[in-house]
Design an enzyme around this catalytic site. Structure first.
Site, mmCIF file in Angstrom:
data_model
loop_
_atom_site.group_PDB
_atom_site.id
_atom_site.type_symbol
_atom_site.label_atom_id
_atom_site.label_comp_id
_atom_site.label_asym_id
_atom_site.label_seq_id
_atom_site.Cartn_x
_atom_site.Cartn_y
_atom_site.Cartn_z
ATOM 1 N N HIS A 93 -24.811 12.550 -9.226
ATOM 2 C CA HIS A 93 -26.043 12.671 -8.433
ATOM 3 C C HIS A 93 -26.276 14.153 -8.173
ATOM 4 O O HIS A 93 -25.366 14.857 -7.747
ATOM 5 C CB HIS A 93 -25.881 11.915 -7.114
ATOM 6 N N HIS A 95 -29.247 17.390 -6.899
ATOM 7 C CA HIS A 95 -30.535 17.809 -6.335
ATOM 8 C C HIS A 95 -31.086 18.887 -7.270
ATOM 9 O O HIS A 95 -31.495 19.957 -6.823
ATOM 10 C CB HIS A 95 -30.355 18.368 -4.924
ATOM 11 N N TYR A 120 -34.521 12.090 -27.495
ATOM 12 C CA TYR A 120 -33.231 12.117 -26.809
ATOM 13 C C TYR A 120 -33.345 11.633 -25.373
ATOM 14 O O TYR A 120 -32.450 10.965 -24.855
ATOM 15 C CB TYR A 120 -32.588 13.513 -26.890
HETATM 16 ZN ZN LIG Z 1 -28.520 13.704 -2.493
#
Ligand SMILES: [Zn+2]
Length: 208
Positions: A93, A95, A120
């Protein structure tokens, strides 16, 4: 070296690489890997550029901390992915700037935020649903991820960033990096007449 020791090294190597390339900043972003008896996860309040293999959080399957530093406060995102995806071996994960920018755009298709720009992207990410905004720590965010994770290994959290699962740490990293680059291309193409892949071409790449 044991499988767990190898996983610890791989998480720290990926964290350093992601940080060095500016795909995360401060102490944002988190990485996890499934191991025999639970998960390894990056700790809270630590830069991905400065991870220590010995201090990664080791969690039981129910999320209990077994060893290491306290896990990221976003560990629930990772567990929601693992619980719905039996084949997921790793979750990343970020940002990352361009993906976050796309997560803030108005008037996107919430069922599939990015168009099929390149082959892709379609092969590594496929379709990318947008999960509505929830304030940090709201348990409804985990429920929202859980509701889509069974069908999608990549989701985009509105005004926040992407969560991507993979059958290996390398696969999860490759997919989230492809997503970030595609988000960048999408922003570059705003205002330009664009020829996307056709529905038939995208369908073929998804395996027909
Ligand atoms: Zn986050």
């Amino acid at each position: 070296m044991s499988a767990e020791a190898r996983a610890r090294e791989a998480i720290c190597r990926l964290g350093a690489s992601i940080f060095a390339r500016g795909l995360t900043f401060g102490s944002s972003g988190n990485i996890s890997v499934r191991i025999a008896d639970g998960y390894l996860m990056t700790p809270t309040n630590v830069s991905l550029g400065e991870l220590d293999p010995a201090r990664l959080a080791k969690l039981a399957l129910d999320g209990t901390l077994l060893a290491g530093d306290a896990p990221t406060k976003e560990s629930f995102l990772h567990r929601a992915m693992y619980e719905e995806r039996g084949a997921a071996e790793a979750v990343v994960h970020l940002h990352s700037t361009h993906s976050v920018a796309v997560s803030c755009l108005a008037d996107v298709d919430p069922a599939n935020v990015l168009p099929p720009i390149t082959a892709y992207y379609v092969m590594r990410v496929g379709t990318l649903p947008l999960i509505p905004y929830f304030r940090p720590g709201d348990p409804k965010l985990a429920d929202a991820v859980r509701s889509l994770a069974g069908k999608h290994h990549a989701v985009l959290l509105a005004n926040h960033g992407p969560v991507v699962a993979g059958t290996s740490l390398g696969a999860a990293a490759a997919a989230i990096e492809e997503l970030e680059e595609t988000a960048r291309l999408h922003l570059l193409l705003q205002g330009h007449r664009t020829r996307f892949l056709t529905e038939a071409q995208a369908w073929e790449l998804r395996g027909g």
